[in-house]
Design a protein around this motif. Structure first.
Motif, PDB file in Angstrom:
ATOM      1  N   SER A  47     -32.052-144.733  22.059  1.00  0.00           N
ATOM      2  CA  SER A  47     -32.129-143.271  21.930  1.00  0.00           C
ATOM      3  C   SER A  47     -33.475-142.761  22.435  1.00  0.00           C
ATOM      4  O   SER A  47     -33.541-141.756  23.143  1.00  0.00           O
ATOM      5  CB  SER A  47     -31.950-142.847  20.478  1.00  0.00           C
ATOM      6  OG  SER A  47     -30.667-143.126  20.037  1.00  0.00           O
ATOM      7  N   LYS A  48     -34.561-143.462  22.064  1.00  0.00           N
ATOM      8  CA  LYS A  48     -35.889-143.058  22.530  1.00  0.00           C
ATOM      9  C   LYS A  48     -35.989-143.190  24.042  1.00  0.00           C
ATOM     10  O   LYS A  48     -36.562-142.330  24.712  1.00  0.00           O
ATOM     11  CB  LYS A  48     -36.963-143.913  21.854  1.00  0.00           C
ATOM     12  CG  LYS A  48     -37.169-143.566  20.408  1.00  0.00           C
ATOM     13  CD  LYS A  48     -38.202-144.460  19.767  1.00  0.00           C
ATOM     14  CE  LYS A  48     -38.334-144.159  18.283  1.00  0.00           C
ATOM     15  NZ  LYS A  48     -39.273-145.067  17.618  1.00  0.00           N
ATOM     16  N   GLU A  51     -34.150-140.353  25.563  1.00  0.00           N
ATOM     17  CA  GLU A  51     -34.910-139.116  25.356  1.00  0.00           C
ATOM     18  C   GLU A  51     -36.054-138.999  26.357  1.00  0.00           C
ATOM     19  O   GLU A  51     -36.282-137.949  26.956  1.00  0.00           O
ATOM     20  CB  GLU A  51     -35.456-139.116  23.927  1.00  0.00           C
ATOM     21  CG  GLU A  51     -35.646-137.762  23.325  1.00  0.00           C
ATOM     22  CD  GLU A  51     -36.022-137.880  21.865  1.00  0.00           C
ATOM     23  OE1 GLU A  51     -37.231-137.785  21.579  1.00  0.00           O
ATOM     24  OE2 GLU A  51     -35.124-138.065  21.032  1.00  0.00           O
ATOM     25  N   THR A  55     -36.704-136.078  29.398  1.00  0.00           N
ATOM     26  CA  THR A  55     -37.878-135.226  29.639  1.00  0.00           C
ATOM     27  C   THR A  55     -38.447-135.481  31.029  1.00  0.00           C
ATOM     28  O   THR A  55     -38.877-134.558  31.706  1.00  0.00           O
ATOM     29  CB  THR A  55     -38.976-135.476  28.585  1.00  0.00           C
ATOM     30  OG1 THR A  55     -39.308-136.860  28.561  1.00  0.00           O
ATOM     31  CG2 THR A  55     -38.521-135.017  27.215  1.00  0.00           C
TER      32      THR A  55
END
Length: 198
Positions: A47-48, A51, A55
């Protein structure tokens, strides 16, 4: 009236205890296992990563927009192709992340069976204890098509009487989720989001 009040308090207490029992069983059979912990760590890691990639892609899009203002006509076709490629890559990453969450089903299955067995056994016992006893008084007369629900296994004609099973289910619906949130937040870690590990 005092007996009915005592029964009502007892049913609410039973509901709280059953919710606590369900959370303890889930913790023992699911949350404390190594398999669950490694799966959870992998999902958080991915998930990180997703993410961060999102960005970075947003910054790249801003840079591309500035360049495209200078060269609009030539870049229209390339932009469409890049968008398609990005969407494909993101879908692949998201799909892989969702694929990680699906193996948690068998992990949670043991706890679901144990909770179901306990609740069925205890429900039968409590149903026989409270059979025919008025557990609470409703402040309203239920609609005609649902009058049988709160009035189940009771003698008499008063439709504002409430049986054990109806009050227990009502308490369970209102109390259980709150107890799971409280216990999950403070003692056992956050409960899994609805999209993951459900």
């Amino acid at each position: 009236m005092n007996i009915m009040f005592a029964d009502t308090v007892l049913i609410v207490f039973i509901s709280v205890c059953m919710a606590l029992l369900a959370k303890v069983i889930t913790w023992v059979l699911v949350y404390r296992t190594d398999k669950y912990k490694t799966l959870k760590a992998e999902v958080e890691k991915q998930s990180k990563k997703l993410e961060k990639k999102g960005t970075w892609m947003a910054q790249e899009r801003k840079k591309e927009r500035k360049k495209e203002e200078r060269k609009k006509e030539r870049k229209k076709e390339r932009k469409k192709e890049r968008k398609k490629e990005r969407k494909k890559k993101n879908r692949g990453q998201s799909g892989w992340l969702n694929g990680l969450a699906s193996p948690s089903g068998p992990i949670r299955m043991k706890s679901m069976f144990a909770i179901g067995f306990c609740f069925t056994a205890l429900m039968g016992m409590f149903n026989s204890i409270f059979d025919g006893r008025v557990a609470a008084k409703l402040l309203f007369t239920p609609l005609s098509y649902i009058q049988g629900l709160p009035y189940q296994n009771l003698l008499g004609d008063d439709t504002t009487d409430c049986s054990f099973i109806f009050l227990y289910i009502f308490c369970t619906m209102s109390i259980r989720q709150n107890i799971q949130k409280i216990l999950g937040r403070w003692f056992l870690g956050p409960p899994p989001p609805s999209g993951k590990f459900s």
